[in-house]
Design a protein around this motif. Structure first.
Motif, PDB file in Angstrom:
ATOM      1  N   THR D 302       0.826  -1.211   0.000  1.00 53.60           N
ATOM      2  CA  THR D 302       0.000   0.000   0.000  1.00 53.60           C
ATOM      3  C   THR D 302       0.855   1.254   0.000  1.00 53.60           C
ATOM      4  O   THR D 302       0.407   2.319  -0.407  1.00 53.60           O
ATOM      5  N   LEU D 303       2.065   1.146   0.481  1.00 55.32           N
ATOM      6  CA  LEU D 303       2.913   2.339   0.554  1.00 55.32           C
ATOM      7  C   LEU D 303       4.366   1.902   0.643  1.00 55.32           C
ATOM      8  O   LEU D 303       4.690   0.923   1.300  1.00 55.32           O
ATOM      9  N   GLU D 305       8.061   3.481   1.650  1.00 56.90           N
ATOM     10  CA  GLU D 305       8.814   4.633   2.137  1.00 56.90           C
ATOM     11  C   GLU D 305      10.291   4.399   1.872  1.00 56.90           C
ATOM     12  O   GLU D 305      10.863   3.429   2.359  1.00 56.90           O
ATOM     13  N   HIS D 306      10.881   5.308   1.112  1.00 59.40           N
ATOM     14  CA  HIS D 306      12.297   5.185   0.794  1.00 59.40           C
ATOM     15  C   HIS D 306      13.104   6.007   1.764  1.00 59.40           C
ATOM     16  O   HIS D 306      12.909   7.213   1.869  1.00 59.40           O
ATOM     17  N   LEU D 307      13.983   5.344   2.493  1.00 48.77           N
ATOM     18  CA  LEU D 307      14.842   6.117   3.381  1.00 48.77           C
ATOM     19  C   LEU D 307      16.262   6.179   2.861  1.00 48.77           C
ATOM     20  O   LEU D 307      17.176   6.531   3.583  1.00 48.77           O
ATOM     21  N   GLY D 308      16.452   5.824   1.616  1.00 42.53           N
ATOM     22  CA  GLY D 308      17.789   5.839   1.065  1.00 42.53           C
ATOM     23  C   GLY D 308      18.308   4.426   1.044  1.00 42.53           C
ATOM     24  O   GLY D 308      17.951   3.641   0.172  1.00 42.53           O
ATOM     25  N   GLU D 309      19.101   4.126   2.068  1.00 45.67           N
ATOM     26  CA  GLU D 309      19.762   2.824   2.097  1.00 45.67           C
ATOM     27  C   GLU D 309      18.767   1.699   2.355  1.00 45.67           C
ATOM     28  O   GLU D 309      19.054   0.541   2.092  1.00 45.67           O
ATOM     29  N   GLN D 310      17.609   2.008   2.920  1.00 46.76           N
ATOM     30  CA  GLN D 310      16.591   0.970   3.082  1.00 46.76           C
ATOM     31  C   GLN D 310      15.199   1.546   2.873  1.00 46.76           C
ATOM     32  O   GLN D 310      15.039   2.776   2.826  1.00 46.76           O
ATOM     33  N   TYR D 312      10.796   0.963   3.711  1.00 45.19           N
ATOM     34  CA  TYR D 312       9.752   0.244   4.413  1.00 45.19           C
ATOM     35  C   TYR D 312       8.625  -0.040   3.430  1.00 45.19           C
ATOM     36  O   TYR D 312       8.199   0.846   2.691  1.00 45.19           O
ATOM     37  N   TYR D 314       4.731  -1.121   3.266  1.00 44.68           N
ATOM     38  CA  TYR D 314       3.511  -1.343   4.022  1.00 44.68           C
ATOM     39  C   TYR D 314       2.650  -2.263   3.191  1.00 44.68           C
ATOM     40  O   TYR D 314       2.284  -1.912   2.072  1.00 44.68           O
ATOM     41  N   LYS D 326      10.856  -4.317   6.242  1.00 46.15           N
ATOM     42  CA  LYS D 326      12.020  -3.491   5.961  1.00 46.15           C
ATOM     43  C   LYS D 326      12.800  -4.169   4.860  1.00 46.15           C
ATOM     44  O   LYS D 326      13.136  -5.349   4.982  1.00 46.15           O
ATOM     45  N   GLY D 329      17.455  -0.597   0.326  1.00 50.55           N
ATOM     46  CA  GLY D 329      17.108   0.645  -0.333  1.00 50.55           C
ATOM     47  C   GLY D 329      17.081   0.543  -1.841  1.00 50.55           C
ATOM     48  O   GLY D 329      16.429   1.337  -2.523  1.00 50.55           O
ATOM     49  N   ALA D 335       3.960   1.124  -4.729  1.00 51.10           N
ATOM     50  CA  ALA D 335       2.650   0.866  -4.158  1.00 51.10           C
ATOM     51  C   ALA D 335       1.792   0.181  -5.212  1.00 51.10           C
ATOM     52  O   ALA D 335       1.833   0.543  -6.390  1.00 51.10           O
TER      53      ALA D 335
END
Ligand SMILES: Nc1ncnc2c1ncn2[C@@H]1O[C@H](COP(=O)(O)OP(=O)(O)OP(=O)(O)O)[C@@H](O)[C@H]1O
Ligand SMILES: Nc1ncnc2c1ncn2[C@@H]1O[C@H](COP(=O)(O)OP(=O)(O)OP(=O)(O)O)[C@@H](O)[C@H]1O
Ligand SMILES: [Mg+2]
Ligand SMILES: [Mg+2]
Lengths: 394, 311, 286, 371, 371
Positions: D302-303, D305-310, D312, D314, D326, D329, D335
């Motif tokens: 559903t979503l 989330e890019h934090l760069g190196e990793q 998430y 959902y 998790k 990256g 999605a």
């Protein structure tokens, strides 16, 4: 010896006391220090009352006439002066304002009286070719002339302060209607009522003054009236003799005085020669001996002369013969020779209850002049007030 | 008490509490509470020639039933309500308006306006009374000339001297003098409203008037309520201005008599009228009760419904 | 052209709005100041000129300082001002100090009787102390304080305390609890907490209280008249009142006296006014 | 420095029991973090330690001495508040020196102490500034400095970092950690940020509704939460929970069935349960892998989330609910994509219906419960 | 929904230039995050977009229409404030309905709209509450709800999450991301939290002192920062920087020498530089490895932060300064240990002395600069 301080409402006289009277007293009594500490007239009664109650009042108390001081005496704030030597210099009439109802106890030494009448601007009179009126008709004719032929306000009086209308109006011209002392006594005895003709007529005449008063007289205060007159914008000023002093200082024209006009030429005339100021000793004074000495001195010829000339318009009540230098004051006092004297009729006994007659007179006289009350209604209201509590009138 | 607690170190007597509280309390009780109670107590007595007798509620009964007293009493009370009403209708709305204008964002000179408009509040009634009498005096003619100059000359009158207009005129003067107080208080509250909230309403499409009506006004309502109650208390204690301008007799024909002047006359007397400590105390007690009831009613009916908002 | 339109639409709207705002404020400022200005300009004119042209500025023919001379000569204006200043400053300072101490004690500590004392002070806001005049006077006499400035100071403290305690209490509540707790952890005594931490933080609130306390004290006529009417202890308001009473017809003296009486208040006010708004906006009297 | 011992400490406000009997041993020099949800009584406990609040029942010992009734001043503690509580009218120097001055130390001593602490905290160039002229992080350091100069036996911190912004919080957290190593002070530290708790604490005390839920070293709590509450609290993103039933009881391995009917095996000792018992399955987002093919689940993203190196993910798993994953990256998920991922049996947690953890078998990490 | 175009937008407050000419294209439905240090002009830019502040110079187009002088109400924007700016005297329903009421919509329509939005945000059970009776997260949702009901063309958010605590922030961030996917709204979002920026933005605008520093997709900024400022801003923990000199220039590979004299090779095109030029070497904590033996560095661990599944090592490298390293959670490092770690040449960044990045060669990640 010691120091004495005098409570008084005569703040105007402060300079005269410190410059003239106290130095004169100190000539004969060098070690008594005297302080004159006046309170403004409007606050005098309440402030004095509070100070007496608290025991902080001065050694000598200037006495208002009649009940105000009588109550002080009855509450034990004033000393009995029966054995004061100086009292012998005064007549019974003079002393009558400060004795108990039964005439037994004297609690203040009479100091001065004031006389009512009219003061006029001689220059305006000359300009309009007028002379001082003797009868009521002449009086109103003079007023008419001034009103129609000049920009001057004929009469300088306002109703804002109310007391002017009662004192300089009602009590000024009234004695000619109710025949001075005769009428006053009759009222006291319950033989006359305030609804009787003389009283109603007095108010009727007052009601007739309205058109001759200045523009906006309803908001005109005592000081406004004085200013109107001294600035030469008004021709005739219903006066108390105490005004002479102010006018001497401020008017740059000559002024004269005439007594309240009578109905017809040759009628007997009556003037209000009101016992206005007395002086007594604070019962809690720590320095009564010195106070008595001062009182005795105040009964002397020396004091009478000093006072009468320092404060023209206040006339000594003692029996000494004195010369008054101020011409207008002289004029006022000369009326004593031709006319009968009386005092203000509300002062003795009649303002003792609730409602208070003096307060009522202020109120109704102002209203009568304002035109918000008829003379008859004024008479009825005051009479009704009197009847509520004064047995001889019930 | 468990055993453990008994081992706890004893707390010392809170001397600091005494030292912080005592001086204020001592002075306040001695010079305000005690004299007031003493005075109110007097109202249950009748004092004559230095002797006082206990009369219960007689003084109060006299005050509200005996014509000689009750007329004056009801008149003063009624006048007082008029006086109060004019303040509520005039002083507080004007104060509100000025405060709103003063708080407009980026207003230049707002500090100067604020200081100047607050000035009359600082002055004593001696000055205020004298000045306004001069200004309104028909003899001096300032107001009259001014009215003529704007073409309203015929409406001029000796307002302070007429029964119909004296009280209103005095109320106006009082409003003029004290408008600074509601202005300051409301202004301060307005400054405390966060800009964000106003911005939010602008973004929501509200025009300035709507923003004021829907957002600012509800938020300053508590202050307006407080100002009202202060006005109420102050108005029912009012005395000085009337006394300075019209004297203790509150003329013409008692049309400007307020509870304060009525109390003064009764308590201290006036001219030939003797003061009556016990009747005066009765008036004072009634004044106190009226104020108390007013404040209570207010707290009960109004204050309860008004919430203060934390931003 | 487009830019010009934009300027017109947003800026001209703002300009006309701010003109209206200024116009109203200016108008009211004139109303507020006009009477005072009339007093001041006429104080410098001769009595005749005051009547002839009350709104005119003094010119060479009408200018006079006679009024001021008269005032300064005939009455002890310096002494009166000094008395007023002494009474006001001492009373206000003590109201601030004692009021802050009481407010602090009442809001910070829980103790029995807290509510009653708070209530007692609250009552004081509603009842004018003047109703107790006679008792106050006899009290002062018993304490041998009649006709002293001390008597005035004491009464004014009693008069000012209720409002001061109320306002300052509200302010004390806005001081974060952590500050005093941090100090307690620092082993600071309750007295030092009050004097070194609370009192300095109450400054803006104090300005508010100072102004609200100062106005009635400075302008009071009543207690000076009853408690200290003597020449030596006369305050300026009483002095002016008596002067006005005495010279009521001598308007340029009266106006001069009034002018002189306005000055000290304005000075006192300007001292506090900057803090005043800060005080008002950061606490209680909202 | 000192040890602190809490013996069945209770606190009642009026009728409300806030703390229900806390036992705790804090060793000399230990950094103890109190963690728990808002309102669970962390601050209250700290205030009891400091003496700002009276202890209703129980005993508090500092350095072996019972200090229950003693005033804060005499306990030898220093407290740093969430709001810093700097005296706004005093400059930095005076703020730091105030406590010493009050204690009557002489000027040279005070100056010396303050300067030393200020240098240590790198705020010696700010000594003349007023608090309002400082940034959040600087204020924070002044507050700590004020505590340090008094050489307290115990430092108490109440959420000292929660008013700082994200990057400053990280930075200050690191500094605090180093400072503790340097001072070797006994510290009790309240937070509700689990990252702070994990990184700073020698020992973490997880509180829940006025009770201590578990005490242990950070990694021990991470790997061996005793209750579901602790498991959900420690770790970020939060552990995923799924309802399940036990299908096969065992002391080495347990078979459970999810709501959707999927079977999962877990290396957990479920011998205390009966077949059919309701359990909660716990799965950390970082312990699942899209390459692992054991115990697979699948769902729709559903979503991301890019934090760069990793990143998430959902994931919405039909009938089971939402899941967080998790992943590296450098993934290309978007999605709407479907994803299948597997769970290693030995990275699973099971909790019985009272929320207590079942013992994990062969957990690949052995950590000391306490340092 | 609408596109937004900023054309050389400038803003001056009195004498102070706050924005120096911002150019920006925002596509219909795009989620644009403005990020930058405090005071760099993010809020100001947002207020220019909203119309709360007048534009000094430049053109602003919403949906192709120039709106410079237009009032906020007529721009079709909605704004969510950092402090939420809920009307404290209105309950949740009234807060949300206010804008519609002002616009004169009829009651049924308003009720419907508000209820719909409230349901979407799961606050429909709170409609009667006053803001002060809500928790931080709930207030936040009301603020968003108030924006939603008005069907704005563009949503503006000014640090909407910064007043929430850590866990709530994560949760709300996720919800916001989903909401955007659902509404497909054009969003301009201000934050200074880089995690928020990375996870939420389709496009990130990095601002620095009133200028746009770089615009791009989150991963593009992470992998290809144009400047040292952007490189330091994106990524957590922060990128490590070391001073160095170029020893060997090359278009495929560059040799540099650190201050300590160590030589490092980087897969960077340095053909624009001369030998001996000063450069900054950038190294992300997550791109170094204790198992790699190329380009090694060594130092002493000053602090270890355990976050469970991973740990941060703070390493002091002689003559170079402090370094942060991200390692697996199951390590056994302790403060005081020595550690040696290597850097892969193609995970290095080099910045010239103006702070501009040198082109990276063979970077293992190709990302689209813009989505
Ligand atoms: N003075 C007090 N009187 C009554 N109840 C109180 C008082 N102080 C705290 N409480 C209650 O005690 C409980 C614990 O509060 P405490 O402040 O210790 O929580 P906390 O864990 O610090 O929460 P937070 O993370 O929000 O700071 C709360 O339910 C609170 O309402
Ligand atoms: N009304 C104003 N008058 C003068 N200067 C202002 C005004 N508003 C903002 N500034 C200045 O403009 C600059 C940018 O401010 P802005 O609020 O846009 O920063 P920001 O990026 O939002 O910072 P933060 O992250 O702290 O919110 C700041 O230096 C600020 O001082
Ligand atoms: Mg807490
Ligand atoms: Mg901002």
């Amino acid at each position: 010896a010691g120091t004495l301080s005098i409570e008084s409402w005569r703040s105007d006289d402060a300079n005269i006391w410190s410059d003239v009277i106290i130095p004169a007293f100190n000539k004969s009594h060098p070690d008594t220090k005297v302080f004159f500490s006046p309170t403004p007239p409007t606050q005098y009664n309440s402030a004095l009352q509070a100070k007496l109650q608290a025991g902080t009042a001065g050694d000598l108390i200037t006495c208002r006439p009649f009940d105000t001081s009588l109550t002080l005496y009855q509450n034990g704030y004033l000393d009995n002066l029966n054995d004061l030597k100086g009292l012998s210099e005064f007549s019974g009439v003079a002393k009558s304002a400060w004795v108990t109802d039964d005439g037994q106890d004297q609690f203040c030494l009479p100091m001065a009286s004031v006389i009512h009448g009219f003061i006029y601007n001689k220059e305006i009179f000359k300009e309009l070719n007028l002379s001082a009126p003797k009868t009521r008709d002449e009086f109103f004719k003079v007023l008419d002339t001034i009103k129609s032929e000049s920009r001057y306000a004929p009469l300088a009086m306002g109703t804002a302060d109310q007391w002017e209308t009662a004192t300089m109006g009602f009590q000024n011209i009234g004695p000619n209607y109710w025949k001075g002392e005769t009428g006053r006594k009759a009222l006291l005895d319950g033989k006359a009522k305030l609804t009787d003709k003389p009283y109603v007529d007095t108010w009727k005449e007052l009601a007739k003054w309205k058109p001759y008063l200045g523009h906006g007289f309803e908001a005109q205060k005592y000081s406004d009236s004085q200013n109107l007159f001294t600035l030469g914008r008004s021709a005739i000023y219903p006066a108390g003799s105490w005004d002479i002093q102010t006018f001497n200082n401020q008017a740059d024209f000559e002024f004269g005085a005439f007594p309240p006009p009578v109905a017809k030429a040759g009628d007997a005339c009556y003037i209000s020669d009101h016992t206005d100021i007395g002086i007594g000793i604070n019962a809690n004074s720590k320095n009564k001996a010195a106070a008595r000495e001062l009182l005795n001195w105040m009964a002397s010829q020396e004091f009478a002369e000093l006072f009468a000339n320092a404060v023209p318009g206040f006339f000594p009540l003692s029996n000494h013969k004195i010369a008054i230098k101020d011409p207008v004051a002289q004029e006022f006092i000369s009326w004593r020779d031709n006319c009968e004297s009386t005092i203000r009729n509300s002062y003795q006994i009649l303002s003792r209850g609730t409602p208070n007659l003096e307060n009522q007179l202020w109120n109704v006289s102002a209203q009568v002049i304002n035109g918000t009350m008829t003379p008859e209604a004024a008479a009825q209201e005051t009479q009704k007030g009197l009847e509520q509590w004064y047995a001889p009138q019930q | 008490m468990t055993q453990q607690n008994q081992q706890d170190e004893k707390k010392p007597f809170p001397w600091h509490l005494v030292i912080f509280l005592a001086p204020a309390l001592l002075i306040y009780v001695t010079f305000s509470v005690y004299p007031l109670l003493d005075t109110l107590f007097l109202s249950l007595f009748n004092t004559q020639q230095g002797e006082s007798t206990f009369v219960g509620l007689q003084n109060f009964i006299t005050l509200v039933t005996d014509d000689n007293w009750s007329d004056a009493f009801w008149n003063a009370l009624l006048n007082n309500f008029k006086f109060f009403a004019i303040h509520m209708l005039l002083q507080n709305p004007i104060g509100l308006l000025l405060a709103v204008l003063l708080s407009s964002p980026k207003l230049r000179l707002s500090g100067t306006y604020r200081t100047l408009i607050f000035m009359p509040t600082m002055l004593s009634v001696v000055i205020i009374g004298f000045v306004w009498q001069l200004l309104l005096s028909p003899i001096w003619g300032i107001s009259e000339n001014f009215l003529y100059s704007i073409g309203l000359g015929q409406y001029f009158d000796a307002w302070l001297g007429k029964e119909g207009s004296a009280l209103i005129t005095l109320s106006f003067i009082s409003v003029w003098q004290f408008v600074g107080i509601p202005m300051m208080l409301i202004y301060a509250t307005l400054l405390n409203i966060p800009d964000d909230i106003v911005d939010a309403s602008v973004v929501d499409g509200a025009n300035p008037l709507q923003t004021f009506w829907y957002i600012k006004l509800p938020l300053i309502l508590p202050t307006i309520a407080m100002v009202s109650i202060l006005t109420f208390v102050a108005n029912f204690n009012a005395f000085e201005l009337i006394y300075a301008v019209k004297g203790a007799l509150a003329g013409p024909n008692f049309s400007t008599d307020l509870m304060g002047t009525f109390f003064y006359r009764t308590f201290f007397g006036f001219q030939l009228q003797q003061g009556s400590a016990s009747m005066g105390a009765a008036v004072a007690t009634l004044m106190f009760l009226i104020i108390l009831v007013g404040v209570m009613l207010f707290l009960f009916f109004v204050q309860r419904r008004i919430q203060r908002f934390q931003f | 052209m487009k830019i010009f339109n934009d300027l017109l639409s947003s800026s001209s709207r703002n300009v006309s709005k701010s003109v209206t705002v200024h116009a109203i404020l200016l108008a009211y400022t004139v109303i507020a100041l006009f009477p005072i200005i009339v007093v001041i300009i006429n104080a410098f004119k001769t009595r005749k000129a005051i009547f002839k042209d009350p709104l005119g500025l003094p010119d060479s023919s009408s200018f006079t300082l006679a009024g001021f001379e008269e005032v300064l000569l005939r009455s002890n204006f310096g002494l009166y001002s000094w008395n007023s200043l002494v009474v006001t400053l001492i009373a206000v300072s003590l109201v601030l100090l004692l009021g802050a101490m009481a407010a602090w004690a009442l809001t910070e500590y829980k103790f029995r009787g807290n509510f009653i004392v708070t209530f007692l002070f609250a009552m004081g806001i509603m009842i004018p102390i003047r109703l107790g005049t006679v008792s106050i006077l006899s009290l002062m006499v018993e304490l041998n304080l009649a006709n002293t400035l001390t008597a005035l100071v004491l009464v004014y403290i009693a008069q000012g305390l209720p409002l001061a305690v109320y306002i300052l209490s509200e302010f004390v509540r806005t001081i974060p609890k952590e500050l005093t707790e941090a100090a307690r952890c620092d082993a600071v005594s309750e007295y030092k907490i009050f004097f070194c931490i609370i009192l300095p933080l109450l400054k803006p609130a104090m300005a508010t209280v100072a102004v609200f306390t100062m106005i009635p004290i400075w302008n009071d006529l009543w207690f000076p008249l009853i408690l200290a009417p003597g020449e030596e202890t006369r305050t300026i308001t009483l002095g002016v009142q008596q002067f006005v009473g005495q010279y009521v017809t001598n308007w340029n003296s009266v106006l001069s006296a009034l002018t002189l009486a306005i000055v000290p208040v304005l000075i006192l006010y300007t001292i506090f006014s900057r803090q005043l708004i800060r005080g008002l906006t950061s606490g209680a009297v909202k | 420095m000192a040890s602190v011992k809490l013996n069945n400490i209770k606190k009642r406000f009026g009728d409300v029991d806030v703390l229900h009997g806390i036992d705790l041993d804090i060793k000399d020099g230990e950094f103890v973090v109190l963690i728990g949800e808002s309102g669970c009584g962390k601050s209250t406990l700290l205030r009891l330690l400091s003496g700002l609040e009276d202890i209703t029942e129980g005993d508090l010992y500092i350095d072996g001495e019972r200090v229950n009734g003693r005033s804060p001043a005499k306990r030898g503690i220093a407290m740093v508040f969430q709001s810093y509580a700097l005296y706004p009218h005093m400059n930095v120097f005076k703020n730091m020196a105030f406590g010493l001055k009050i204690a009557g130390k002489d000027k040279a001593f005070v100056d010396n102490k303050v300067l030393e602490a200020a240098k240590k905290l790198k705020i010696d160039h700010l000594l003349d500034r007023l608090p309002r002229e400082l940034s959040g992080g600087q204020r924070q350091r002044v507050a700590i400095g004020r505590a340090i100069v008094r050489d307290p036996k115990v430092f108490l911190f109440d959420e000292p970092l929660s008013n700082l912004d994200a990057s400053l919080r990280v930075q200050t957290r690191v500094e605090l950690g180093k400072l503790h190593q340097e001072l070797k002070a006994t510290v009790v530290y309240v937070t509700h940020d689990q990252v702070e708790a994990m990184t700073l604490g020698d020992k973490i005390v997880v509180m829940n509704k006025g009770r201590v839920e578990q005490v242990g070293s950070p990694l021990h709590l991470y790997h061996h939460p005793q209750t579901q509450f602790v498991a959900g609290f420690i770790g970020s993103p939060k552990m995923n929970f799924l309802s399940a039933r036990v299908m096969e009881v065992g002391s080495e391995s347990t078979q459970i069935m999810l709501e959707s009917g999927r079977m999962i095996s877990a290396a957990v000792d479920s011998s205390s349960l009966e077949k059919g018992a309701h359990v909660q399955l716990g799965l950390r987002p970082e312990h699942m892998s899209v390459t692992c093919d054991e115990n697979t689940l699948e769902g729709k993203i559903t979503l991301v989330e890019h934090l760069g190196e990793q990143s998430y993910l959902y994931v919405d798993i039909q009938q089971e609910g939402e899941f967080v994953l998790k992943v590296d990256g450098d993934n290309q998920y978007q999605a709407g994509d479907n994803v299948t991922f597997g769970i290693k049996p030995n990275s699973l947690y099971l909790f019985n219906h009272q929320g207590n953890a079942l013992p994990r078998v062969n957990s690949n990490l052995e950590t000391k419960p306490l340092p």
